[in-house]
Design a protein around this motif. Structure first.
Motif, PDB file in Angstrom:
ATOM      1  N   ALA A   1       0.831  -1.209   0.000  1.00  0.00           N
ATOM      2  CA  ALA A   1       0.000   0.000   0.000  1.00  0.00           C
ATOM      3  C   ALA A   1       0.864   1.258   0.000  1.00  0.00           C
ATOM      4  CB  ALA A   1      -0.930  -0.006   1.214  1.00  0.00           C
ATOM      5  N   ILE A   2       1.977   1.220   0.719  1.00  0.00           N
ATOM      6  CA  ILE A   2       2.887   2.370   0.748  1.00  0.00           C
ATOM      7  C   ILE A   2       3.487   2.600  -0.641  1.00  0.00           C
ATOM      8  CG2 ILE A   2       5.125   3.178   1.627  1.00  0.00           C
ATOM      9  CD1 ILE A   2       4.319   1.859   4.330  1.00  0.00           C
ATOM     10  N   ALA A   3       3.866   1.521  -1.310  1.00  0.00           N
ATOM     11  CA  ALA A   3       4.411   1.648  -2.668  1.00  0.00           C
ATOM     12  C   ALA A   3       3.356   2.244  -3.609  1.00  0.00           C
ATOM     13  CB  ALA A   3       4.867   0.283  -3.174  1.00  0.00           C
ATOM     14  N   LEU A   4       2.095   1.819  -3.445  1.00  0.00           N
ATOM     15  CA  LEU A   4       1.009   2.357  -4.269  1.00  0.00           C
ATOM     16  C   LEU A   4       0.739   3.820  -3.937  1.00  0.00           C
ATOM     17  CD1 LEU A   4      -1.820  -0.318  -4.672  1.00  0.00           C
ATOM     18  CD2 LEU A   4      -0.683   0.980  -6.474  1.00  0.00           C
ATOM     19  N   PHE A   5       0.855   4.172  -2.658  1.00  0.00           N
ATOM     20  CA  PHE A   5       0.700   5.571  -2.254  1.00  0.00           C
ATOM     21  C   PHE A   5       1.683   6.444  -3.029  1.00  0.00           C
ATOM     22  CE2 PHE A   5       3.188   8.533   0.444  1.00  0.00           C
ATOM     23  CZ  PHE A   5       2.315   9.613   0.458  1.00  0.00           C
ATOM     24  N   LYS A   6       2.920   5.988  -3.137  1.00  0.00           N
ATOM     25  CA  LYS A   6       3.936   6.754  -3.860  1.00  0.00           C
ATOM     26  C   LYS A   6       3.532   6.938  -5.330  1.00  0.00           C
ATOM     27  CE  LYS A   6       7.325   7.536  -0.859  1.00  0.00           C
ATOM     28  NZ  LYS A   6       8.711   7.131  -1.095  1.00  0.00           N
ATOM     29  N   GLU A   7       2.910   5.915  -5.907  1.00  0.00           N
ATOM     30  CA  GLU A   7       2.506   5.977  -7.316  1.00  0.00           C
ATOM     31  C   GLU A   7       1.275   6.850  -7.537  1.00  0.00           C
ATOM     32  OE1 GLU A   7       2.235   2.312  -9.522  1.00  0.00           O
ATOM     33  OE2 GLU A   7       3.599   1.301  -8.136  1.00  0.00           O
ATOM     34  N   THR A   8       0.383   6.880  -6.541  1.00  0.00           N
ATOM     35  CA  THR A   8      -0.885   7.603  -6.717  1.00  0.00           C
ATOM     36  C   THR A   8      -0.857   9.021  -6.164  1.00  0.00           C
ATOM     37  OG1 THR A   8      -1.748   6.623  -4.659  1.00  0.00           O
ATOM     38  CG2 THR A   8      -2.246   5.472  -6.719  1.00  0.00           C
ATOM     39  N   ALA A   9       0.184   9.379  -5.414  1.00  0.00           N
ATOM     40  CA  ALA A   9       0.308  10.745  -4.884  1.00  0.00           C
ATOM     41  C   ALA A   9       0.964  11.614  -5.955  1.00  0.00           C
ATOM     42  CB  ALA A   9       1.128  10.748  -3.602  1.00  0.00           C
TER      43      ALA A   9
END
Length: 236
Positions: free
Chosen positions: A26-34
């Motif tokens: 989820a943290i990796a996805l946060f980086k992609e979606t922020a």
């Protein structure tokens, strides 16, 4: 329903519909979606199996995030006598007594955290309707009503955050910035989740953590598998 912007549409497309992720995923996805044009915060949302209408099911405490939140907090101290000098020397941004109580009553709110000495609480109590709804009311339970002013200021400046359930039984906290490393964000998420788990009221029966989501300030929610998250933060 309002149409999503191209930026938000692209962010949603990165998240698999119905999938629940691990905290690290989820943290990796946060980086992609922020993808906003500023350093977005990472927010954690934890829905609990408590009834906030009951006093014995309130969840409220504080925790010091190992890497802070990425935001410099302006600390206001309400004190008198020798504690005023102690607060100033410890790095408080604003220090005062009755004059600051009056200023706050008049609508001044240019601060992010409030600490009060116990002998000021009779006056501070009048500010409940102003500070309470904003989560700024000092409380002995969260360590913000104390004579140990220096330690309280140090903790807040170092990254102490307060967490509490809202009326929908959800804990919301920003725990870092996109500019943080994935490891720093995981450390902060782990620390917050562990603290919320530890704060479980004895009167709560059944499932305590109902759901866990992560998001950026301006992005979509990312669902996290609760069981795997509890193992992750326990180091299993």
């Amino acid at each position: 329903m309002a149409k999503l912007s191209k930026r938000l549409t692209a962010a949603h497309q990165k998240i698999e519909d119905g999938k629940q992720y691990t905290v690290k995923e989820a943290i990796a996805l946060f980086k992609e979606t922020a993808t906003a044009k500023f350093d977005e915060s990472m927010e954690v949302h934890i829905r609990l199996g408590v009834d906030p209408r009951h006093a014995d099911q309130q969840v409220r405490s504080t925790v010091v995030l190992p890497h802070g939140t990425g935001k410099t907090k302006r600390v206001l101290v309400l004190a008198m006598g020798e504690k005023v000098k102690e607060a100033e020397e410890a790095g408080a941004d604003f220090v005062g007594g009755e004059e600051l109580v009056g200023k706050i009553s008049g609508g001044w709110l240019d601060f992010d955290a409030v600490i009060a000495t116990p002998d000021m609480m009779k006056s501070v109590g009048r500010l409940g309707k102003v500070l309470g709804p904003r989560g700024l009311m000092p409380s002995a339970k969260t360590g913000s009503v104390t004579f140990d002013i220096a330690s309280a200021i140090k903790e807040i400046k170092a990254g102490r955050v307060e967490f509490r359930v809202d009326k929908f039984a959800i804990v919301h906290n920003a725990i870092g910035k996109k500019s943080f490393s994935n490891e720093q964000l995981f450390d902060n998420a782990k620390t917050l989740i562990q603290a919320v788990l530890k704060a479980r009221p004895a009167s709560v029966k059944g499932t305590y953590v109902k759901s866990l989501n992560l998001s950026s300030s301006m992005g979509p929610g990312i669902k996290i598998d609760v069981a795997s998250a509890q193992k992750e933060v326990a180091g299993e």
